[in-house]
Scaffold this active site. Sequence first.
Site, PDB file in Angstrom:
ATOM      1  N   CYS A 134       0.824  -1.199   0.000  1.00  0.00           N
ATOM      2  CA  CYS A 134       0.000   0.000   0.000  1.00  0.00           C
ATOM      3  C   CYS A 134       0.862   1.255   0.000  1.00  0.00           C
ATOM      4  O   CYS A 134       2.080   1.197   0.069  1.00  0.00           O
ATOM      5  CB  CYS A 134      -0.892   0.048   1.241  1.00  0.00           C
ATOM      6  N   ASN A 183       6.014   0.723   1.278  1.00  0.00           N
ATOM      7  CA  ASN A 183       6.354  -0.612   1.750  1.00  0.00           C
ATOM      8  C   ASN A 183       7.863  -0.698   1.982  1.00  0.00           C
ATOM      9  O   ASN A 183       8.534   0.334   2.117  1.00  0.00           O
ATOM     10  CB  ASN A 183       5.862  -1.660   0.749  1.00  0.00           C
ATOM     11  N   ARG A 235       7.016   5.198  -5.302  1.00  0.00           N
ATOM     12  CA  ARG A 235       5.763   5.746  -4.775  1.00  0.00           C
ATOM     13  C   ARG A 235       6.024   6.665  -3.587  1.00  0.00           C
ATOM     14  O   ARG A 235       5.368   7.712  -3.427  1.00  0.00           O
ATOM     15  CB  ARG A 235       4.822   4.607  -4.376  1.00  0.00           C
TER      16      ARG A 235
END
Length: 366
Positions: A15, A194, A247
């Site tokens: 996520c 993560n 990310r």
Amino acid sequence: MAGRAAFAEAMGAGCSAICWPGGDGRRLYGRNLDFDRLARGTGILYLPGGQHYRCCLDEKDARPGEAVCSRYALMGMGLMLPGGTAALYDGINEKGLMGAQLYYRGFAHFDAPPAHGVRLQPPLLVTHLLSQCATVEEAVRFLREKVTLCAVPLMGTVPPLHWMFSDRGGEAVVVEPDADGLHIYRNTMGVMTNSPGYPWHRTHLLCFSGIQDTDRGAMRFGPEVLEPCFSGSGCAGLPGDWSSPSRFVRLAFWQKYARPGADEAADVGNLFHALQSAAFPLGMVRVEQAPAADYDTDIRPFDYTVYSAVMCTQSLRYYWTSYENQRIQCVSLEELSRGGVARRFALDRAPDVLMRGPEEGEALTE
């Protein structure tokens, strides 16, 4: 048992998460859940205060955890387990404490023997802290003095997880269980993805020190001068893939430069845009599929952003979208608290397209 293990792995899917100060002192928390399936029964849960639950649920454990009574009402995305215990993937409580669990593959380590306080299975940490704590400060004290995260399997496995919590004061705290102990990082930038751990991601940002929100100027090559002819050159080099490091970088710079909105609706919309920048499009991240469990639904051979959620600590509202249904839906903890009844809301993943009729269009005249 293999099916149960697959279900527990689903609770620890990869996520992205971000805390963000909007306008007028609003504090928001957003997250994506990226995986290749969703456990049947997952929905938005509302749980009143004064409810009993357990911190250790494994039926084979020789010393099952005693029942604990919740101090605060809470709501979030998750699943009800046997015995009335909720496993929340993320959520918010009536005091404005917010938190989420994320996948921490290859790094998470939980000691089997308890050291202090109640023994707590990792997938129940969000539920427990939101049930018992009003602030980040209190949550940190619980982690240090009243809770031991233990390697007792839940539904057949111990999923590798780490967490981020925030409150009305705005502090974002990251919690990571490593081989050398439980690390609690205070006053973080409020971004988490993560593996690897938070310190690595933080240092990795130095590789992108040239990123800026303004365009680059003209470039001279000998006698020639090249004038800019497109926008966005200040972000040249910003990574665009869906790996955890990339990310993290994208969300960190979005958080750095994002502008607050005029009201909560605008801030929520802005944060959903940020989450979209880190979302997994279906088809781009192929994964090796784990065995299907009885709980699994809609299994696909790709990780994708199953749902995105945004919470606001001032209004105590929980907003969400799914991959299939991009319409923003919302429930209010304040309104639910007036009824005092535990409830579950479906994700409602069916596509929702607003069809406009001819009569709604403005007639154009010469």
